[in-house]
Structures are given as structure tokens and as C-alpha cells.
Write an enzyme that holds these catalytic residues in place. Sequence first.
Site, PDB file in Angstrom:
ATOM      1  N   ASP A   1      -5.126  -3.048   4.667  1.00 50.90           N
ATOM      2  CA  ASP A   1      -5.741  -2.682   5.938  1.00 50.90           C
ATOM      3  C   ASP A   1      -7.255  -2.813   5.915  1.00 50.90           C
ATOM      4  O   ASP A   1      -7.859  -3.123   6.907  1.00 50.90           O
ATOM      5  CB  ASP A   1      -5.317  -1.278   6.362  1.00 50.90           C
TER       6      ASP A   1
ATOM      7  N   ASP B   1      -9.493  -5.733   1.533  1.00 52.48           N
ATOM      8  CA  ASP B   1      -8.196  -6.313   1.224  1.00 52.48           C
ATOM      9  C   ASP B   1      -8.123  -7.769   1.634  1.00 52.48           C
ATOM     10  O   ASP B   1      -7.225  -8.481   1.222  1.00 52.48           O
ATOM     11  CB  ASP B   1      -7.090  -5.548   1.957  1.00 52.48           C
TER      12      ASP B   1
ATOM     13  N   ASP C   1       0.854  -1.185   0.000  1.00 53.46           N
ATOM     14  CA  ASP C   1       0.000   0.000   0.000  1.00 53.46           C
ATOM     15  C   ASP C   1       0.885   1.227   0.000  1.00 53.46           C
ATOM     16  O   ASP C   1       2.047   1.155   0.363  1.00 53.46           O
ATOM     17  CB  ASP C   1      -0.817   0.025   1.289  1.00 53.46           C
TER      18      ASP C   1
END
Lengths: 350, 929
Positions: free
Chosen positions: B622, B626, B281
Amino acid sequence: MRRQLRSRRAPTLPHGYRFRLDDQDEMNQNYLADEEEEAEEEAQMVAMPNLEEEEKEEEQKEEEEVQDQPADNTWWQKLQLISEYLWDPEQRMSLARTGQSCSLILVIYFLFYASLAAVITVCMYTLFLAISPYLPTFTEREKPPGVMIRPFAQSLNFNFNVSEPDTWQHYVISLNGFLQGYNDSLQEEMNVDCPPGQYFIQDGEEEEDKKACQFKRSFLKNCSGLEDPTFGYSTGQPCILLKMNRIVGFRPELGDPVKVSCKVQRGDENDIRSISYYPESASFDLRYYPYYGKLTHVNYTSPLVAMHFTDVVKNQVVPVQCQLKGKGIINDVINDRFVGRVIFTLNIET
Amino acid sequence: MVGGFSILLWIGAVLCWIAYGIQYSNNLSPSLDNVYLGVVLAVVVILTGVFAYYQEAKSTNIMASFSKMIPQQALVIRDSQKTTIPSEQLVVGDIVEIKGGDQIPADIRLLSTQGCKVDNSSLTGESEPQSRSCDFTHENPLETKNIAFYSTTCLEGTATGVVINTGDRTIIGQIASLASEVGNEKTPIAIEIEHFVRIVAGVAISIGFLFFIISVSMKYAVLDSIIFLISIIVANVPEGLLATVTVTLSLTAKRMAKKNCLVKNLEAVETLGSTSIICSDKTGTLTQNRMTVAHLWFDNQIFRADTSEAQSNQTFDQSSGTWASFSRIISLCNRAEFKPGQENVPIMKKTVIGDASETALLKFSEVISGDVMEIRKRNHKVAEIPFNSTNKFQVSIHETDDPGDKRFLLVMKGAPERILERCSTIMINGQEQPLDESTAEAFHTAYMELGGMGERVLGFCHLYLPADKFPETYSFDTDTMNFPTSSLCFVGLLSMIDPPRSTVPDAVTKCRSAGIKVIMVTGDHPITAKAIAKSVGIISANSETVEDIAKRLNVAVEQVNKRDARAAVVTGMELSGMSPGQLDEILANHSEIVFARTSPQQKLFIVEGCQRLGAVVAVTGDGVNDSPALKKADIGIAMGISGSDAAKNAADMVLLDDNFASIVTGVEEGRLIFDNLKKTIAYTLTKNIAELCPFLIYIIIGIPLPMGTITILFIDLGTDIIPSVALAYEKAESDIMNRKPRHKKKDRLVNAPLALYSYLHIGLMQAVGAFVVYFTVYAQAGFRPSRLIGLRVQWEKDDVNDLEDSYGQEWTRYQRQYLEWTGYTAFFAAITIQQIADVIIRKTRRNSVFQQGLFRNKVIWVGIASQIIIALILSYGLGSVTALSFTVLRAQYWFVVVPYAILIWVYDEIRKLFIRLYPGSWWDKNMYY
């Protein structure tokens, strides 16, 4: 559509900037200021819920594929792989190695093992140079001496029927065979008649041959098999010979030879009414000690004590325990029932 | 407790009992040895199983303590009464009320709202708050404004809604079940261990059956042959190894937890080490997750601001008069405030009420100008128009702190081009100058440069309202705007970005040199994503995307050969139109990839693409969305701070500080543990040959048994355990972050050189050494080797109590038995001593032990001490316990084998020397494991 977007975005000209800058200065407000962005976003959102379905479809496809493949196919492939591993004709390789590599390995291993073998040979050789072949290094393991009886026919239970010679004949044969070495003529020829009641100590180098004391078969009197060739088995008065295990350097206490005494182990003491011992002292004379080892003390004959069970209860099992008695003799080791004692049963049928 | 070695041991145990059963049916009083052995084997299996379970449970417990689930409550209107009930009791049709700060208890359709905003980031990945109303705005439920989703939070405002979905039927629930549908792949280390178990089991079973056949054809009783089979299996199976591996992994897991990587699944420790692609990310992981002032433009000049975590080092020139005005505008035109009661907290850590940009500005001016609140107090605010998306600016009017100056000060900030439109003058070096063409040009250049860096740019301007028109008593009306908002004086531009964490560029470089591809996956704008990727090194300074090349060569994008571009920036839009094959092509052809504007769901697509290329993929995430990707990835890494519970549940690892650099330290640990596991396994396998040979020799040449099965267990589960764990503390031999990630198929944990070298080199040397001790013990007691050969049958007969030795002495059965146990003990001692040499040589695989430092790993010495102490206790402490078949060993027998131990050491040093001297040679290939 995608291409278009891409090419429109690609040249980073002020034009393109407008769009981006626009949504940057929104200060955390709605992002969707620009039409194009909105369209993009929308496409994403639409794509989302579909994903699950797509996944399922994919899974199904996969399943189908798996089903399509016949099971033996994979086996066949595996087999092929293995055979290729064993011998790959294209690269002339066996076990994934070329011939050269293979022979190199053989050579290396040969050298390695040859040197390892050399090392161990040298070690063992020096080890046995260091260990005397005449006298054992340590003897405490087999002390105190164990006891064994003859005749011994794989069992310590004497079951026989007096009236059926077949049941005791093998004891007689065994005893006769055992006593061949004790024949008077042989003993007189090979061994010396040494004075009784004292050790027969022969000083000198350990590799020197040692003389052995006579133990004549005739010492055993009624149990020698000379007068009664059936050793009393034919009359229901069996002879059993008791022998103490040889131990190099073992000496009984001076003036106190090791004695043998037998009694009923468990049950009525009167089951055995009388036992005759030969020699009559029922002991191992001191002159047979010490033992100097097989290599030098070649003709050493182990002294024996014969027990003549002259009056034993018939037709029942009588457990008998014969113990050695004397100083330095242990006869009550729990784990070892043959140290200083021997237990056997008599079952004489008439 | 089933599978692998356990099965073998269970078979051994069952065979023991069968053997006893056969003995029992033939003979009324068989010895109970076989029963004991069977029980011991079963106990070993159960103990190691329980131990492994305990270790796993311990690490799971850490997790459990993490997500202290507070039972969620919902305010529901039932029977026209408001009641609070646990949210799982909600049913479809319930009317619930929500206020700011609440978690949405179910999927609800809103009936009435008042300024309601929700944070959907856990669901869609959008970090901006979303406003909710009761209007139906879109066909797509995820898009429409009148639905609030389960597990998202209401940030502000209130709302009333009707429950439309609960539990598993909610959108989140569906995603969660999607995550659970994604199969749990086997971890690489599990595959490796399975492979290793297969090798060892194969060896055990084939040797076992070979010798079963041999012994049967040598006219041994079948029963005896079965017992041989058991012993061979026991000798071959490294009973302690799985427990050792578990301990080793959990030790590493602990070490990683200290470095902020909390490992949920022990095996994931190693997975991280074999990772070849990290999909990371951006926000929070690569960046600091807070807007920070990065650049300023005033006096026709761009200034850099310090964007490090502390921001203590603002070095740009602050002497200009323009800066004084500029900093005043920054301080005043800002609604954000520090939460009270944080006097002792460092500025950067203070909590702020206000949105991200305002917070950044507030902290920036607090650092530079001092107490902002005080400044605002001195410049009393008389009117204000907050930011809105139509105006795209924010205005406030203040009294000045100069008592002689009665004018009001109007300050404004907003979208730069909107601000510029309203300006007629510009301040240069503290002087107002008319805004002409050239300054406007300069403005555009600066604006574009800052925008090109992916930064959010704001313009600032001000105006002193003339005192005659606006006397002190003038009442400002913000609705009618009875004050000028044009012909202002432009002061400067300021740009903000969520800057990368300072440790990340280093970590990315480390990944590079470690052969790990770092892919950025973000929901952010491509320009921002690319800028951050460039600043952290995911896209290196000299690599270009297809678009860059096209721009440089001035040709259309289509004409550029895609293979020329090392870097690629792919948007979610492009991604959604791609077939898996196209994605694979991009992943394979570009070494530096950034995915921008992607939805969390597309992560799954990307992960699958990477896995199709044979990569071991680590994915960070997070949001709830996901979780399928986290589960699908070989190692899912959830964010400890910003991560949702669903993500943490789906992940194998939790990053406690959300920092990308922690992943890299984790990779390092993972690689180290792989190397060290090799050492541990090599160490453990070695003695198997030394344990196996006694049986083989015993069967073939009929010597008294050199070592018993129980004794083997004492080595495997006693003396060897601590040293093999100690190898886990070994430091890396060279920089493990400088080599490629291991190839899943080629770099096996247990490879042929390892097995061959352990079994056929060191193992055989150990066996030889141990046999020398064995023969020494027997020879010194009276049985020379020549007498021993073929003695087995007589030796083991219980009725033979006058067995003659080489010196003519006669032995009772028990005396022989005792000697046999002494032989066991001597053999045991010999293996133990040689295992000390073994653990020392296993410290390194390539370097000399002396290069590695003999005493650097203290734990090894603890292990060696434990080995010696356990061996001494067994011999001298438990020597009298007959069931254990140990005896008190003469002191000199411990030292007979020392030359062999030294020989092993020397031999291994020679091996390593040749490996170092001739890297890549035949020797290296065949002797390096």
C-alpha cells in the site's frame, strides 16, 4: 551480531517477554522504548537509503555479466539444444520422444488417417452412386446458354492483313481443324438425318445410347471451307462460326428457333455493310435439341451459324456484337459478356 | 499493431499490392482483387489493433477515475505574505505552513512545531504517528525528527518549515523513480501468447514458403505463387484470435472487478492464476486493520472475546461481580468518543475520535454495556491524567452513579506490570482479596499467555477513594497528584489484537491446496506476526520454526537442522544481513515463512529472491515504498482503501476491499481463464487446417479454388468470433484450486498436443468434411471430381467460355466463376457447421461434454446461434454482392457435412474417455492438451 540477537531472543522466557511486552503497552506512543529494539530499528533505517545504491550495483553487475557472455555462445547453446531435441543420444530420444513412443505415434496416426481415408472413400463412393453419370443434377447454373465463336486463338480480336497469309493462316487451320468433325461423310456415317423444325426427342432409359442429328459441313456453304479453303480470309471477307454452349436438356421455344444477329457494337453502324449467315435462316434448328449428355449422346454435333462478313470497313477496328435472339434467351447479363452474346473486333488490313 | 500476427498480415497486404503492381506493369487492366485484399488485410490489422487498444484503454479509464487527483495546495510565506499556491510551484527555500490534516507539499525541514505529528506510513510503513519537532536528532534524514516528507500527512498540530527538496528530488520522488527503473517484466500470458504466435507464424511461413517453392517448381508464374503465399498466410493466421483473447481477458477482468479485484493491466488477469507465491501484507490484508479486544483475564480465568467483524456474539461469562467493576473501568477510563451524528450506524462502523486501542475498548464496552456516553455522563469525570510513556498508565477519577455513595472512584489502566506494582489487592468474584504470591503468579502466567499470542495487554485497576479524606468538594490536581496512585485493587487484564479477517483462514487453506505459498511480510513484531500467521494458517498448527524445535529439544538454535523446520520467522534485522544466496536457501527450504519487522524496501529483496526460484510472485502493498516491489513482482496488488496513489500506479491490480480472500478468488478466475484460453485457441486453430487445405490441394492437383481469401476472413472475423469468446464463460472442469500452479516453462498455453490435435486430428477431419461438400456441389452442377483435377488453368482463363464439364455441357467464364463462389460458400458452410461441433467439443478437455452439462454455458449457444445466423446472412442476404463472393446456397448443402460434425464430436468423446480411463498413460500424455 545477528546470531547473538537470535539466540538471545530464541528462548521464550519471561526475560524475553519483558522486551516485547514493554513495547506493547505503550499505547501508540513511541515504539522505541527498548534499547535493543531501537538498535534494530536503526539498522533498518540505515539499510533503507543504501538500497538504491545496492540495486544499481547489482544492475551493473548483471550488465557486466551479459557483456561477458559472447554472443555466439548463446547461439551455440541454442544450436546444441535443438540438436539435442532432434536426437538425444543419451536417452535415445528423437524429438523428445523415445523410439517406442515415436513408433506408437506413427501407428496411431496411421490408423487414424487410414480410417479417415476409409470414411471419405465410402462417402465419396456413395455420393457418386447417388449422382447420375448420365444427367447432371442441376443445370440452372449454366442457363441461359453462353456463346462462343470459332476460330478461337486465345483472343477475340481478329487482326490480319489480307495480303500477308501469315497473319491469317492460323485462323484457317483452326477452322479446318474444328470442322473436321462436321465433314459430310463423317456425319452421314455416324448420325441420322432427322426432320427439321421439331425437337429430336428420344424417350427411353437415361443410360440408353442416343442418336444424334447430322450437321453437315456443307450446310455452311461459303463458310464451309469446301469452296473457299481460306474461309474468305484471303479476300478480306472472314467467316466466323458461332456456337451456342451445350446444355443438357435445353430446348429453345417451340417454333421459334434461336436466331443470330450481328451488328456493330459501338460506332458507325455502316462499318459493316453486309453479313451473310449460313444456314440462311441464321438460326439453330430445333432438331438439335435437346442434348442428352456426353455419355449417351456420343456423336452429338453442336449446330453452328456461320457469319460471313462480306463487306466490312477495312483498316480500322470494328467492334462486333453477335447476339442470340429468341424466347427464353437472355443476352444482356452485365457480369457475363458471353451469355447469349459474344463481342469481338475485326481489324482487316489490306 | 506491430508484432506477431500483425506483421504477417502486413506482409500479406504488402505482397498483395506488389502483386497488383506487377500485374499493372504487365497488363493495363488487371483486376483490382489484389488491391482489395490488401486493403482488407490492412483494415483487419488496424481494426484489431484499435480494438485491443480500446479494450486496454477502457480498463485504464477505470483506473483513472480512481485517482481523482485534487490539485494540492500549499500555504507559503512569500514577501512576508501568506499565500496559497499549487504545491508544484514550490521552490527550495520557500517557507510553508502546515496544519493537521494537510498533506506535506514537499520535503521540508521544520522551523517551529506545535504538537505536530505526521503519518509516515506511506513512506516507511510505520503505522504509528510520528511526532515532529525542530530538533535534529539523527544523521539519517529518514530518522531525524525535524524533517517532514512530501506526500505524508500531518495528523495533528501545526508546523512551519523550509522546503529542502521538491518533485523528483524528494525522498518519495526518488523511490518513485526507482520504481520506474525496475523494468516491466513481460506477463506470463504475454510470453505464452508470444510463444503461440511464434508457433503459428512458424507454421504459416514454413508452409507458405514450402508451397511457394513447390508452386514455382511446378511452373506456376511467380506472381501466382506470391498470391498463393498470401492466401496461405491468411489461412494460417487466426486473425480474430488476438481480439478474442483481449475480449476474454477483459470479460474476466470485469468479473474480477465484481469480486473486488480491479485489474489495471488486462494480462495480469492470467498472471494471478499462475501465481505460485503470494507475499502478503499483514495489516489490513490478512487482518481487519483495527484493534479488537481478544481476551480478558479476571477471576483467575482467561475469557475469549468475539473478534469477528461484527462482534455481535460475546459469549463469555458476564455474571461475576468482578466483571461489573471491570466493565465500568473499561467504559470510564477511556478518552475516545464516537463522532456525533452516527446514531444509525452499526457500532463497529462508527467513526471514533481517539487512538486504536481506546477505540477498541470503546466499541467493546459499547457492545457489551450499552450506551457508554450515558454511563460516562452518570459517572461524571472530575480529573484525568492521560496516558504518557513515562507513567505508562492512564488515570481518571469519577463521581459514582450511586447517589447514596459519595465516594469518588479512581480508575486506572496501563502496562500490566506497572499496574500490578501499584496494587495491593485483587478482585476475585467481586470480592477484594489481598494480592499474595500465588495470585501474582497467576497474573504472570496469564500475562505471558496473552503476550505469547502476540496481543497487546492492558491491566485495569480501581480504587474507591474514602469519603472522609476526599469529600465531594475535594479539588483534584493532576500535576501534583494529590490522590493515591498505589494500593489499588487489581481487577483484570485485557488483551487486544488486530484480528484476522474471518475469510482469510479459508482463503489461505485454498491457497495451500492450490499449491500457492503464502508468505507474510509485515513491519510488525515477530511474535504478533507469528500469532496472526498461525491463526490464519500461514503457519500451520503442527509446524515449527527452528526456534520452536530448539526450545522443544532444549538445544541451541545452531544445533537444529534447519531443514527439519517447516516454518520460519525471519526479521528484517536478520534479512538485512543476508546474502541473496542465504535468502534463497530460506525461501527454498521452508514452506511457511513470515517476514517480520521488515521495511517496505526489503520487500523488493524478498520478491527478487522468490523470482530467482522461478516462482511467479504476487505482492501486496500500500505504501509508496512498496511501489518498487509492486513493480518488480509478476503481479503487484495495491490496496484500494489504504493504498497510496504511487502504489496503485505501480501495481497491476487493485484490491478494492483490501481483503486477502479477494486475491484467492482472483487466482481462481485467473486459472480458469488460462484453461479457457486454451480451449479458445484450440477452437480457433482447428479451422486453420480446413482453411489451408483448399490452397494446398488447389496448388498441387489443380482443382478450381475451393475457398477464397475473403471467405476465410469471414470465418475468422465473422462466424467464429462469438463462439470463441463464449468459451471464456465455460465453468471449470474440476476443482482448479486443487492443483499446483502451472509451471512457467512446462505448462504452456499452446503445447504440442494442443497444436497436433487441433491441426492434425480435428482440423483434418474438418478439411475432409468440407471437401466432401465441395465435391458434392461441383459434381451436382456437372463437374465430377475426375474432371476437376488439373482443370485449374482452363478454368481460370477469361477467354475460355465454352469449357466442357463431365456431361459435355459448356460453361462460360462467369458461369464457372459463379460455381466457384458457390463452392466457396459451400466450403464456408461446411467449416461453419463443423465449427459448431468443434465449439461443443472444446467445452471440456478431459470430462465428457455431458458431464460438463451441454446447456450450462448459455453463452455457447448464443455463439452457435450467431454462427448460424451470420452464415445464413452471408449466403442468403449478401449472396448477390459479387465482391464478397458468396452465393445463395441450396438448402441441402448445409446438411451434407452434419455427419462429419457428429463424427468429430464422437471422436473427441472417445479421446476424452480414454484420457479419463487411463490417466497418465501414453494416450493421456499425447492427447490431453
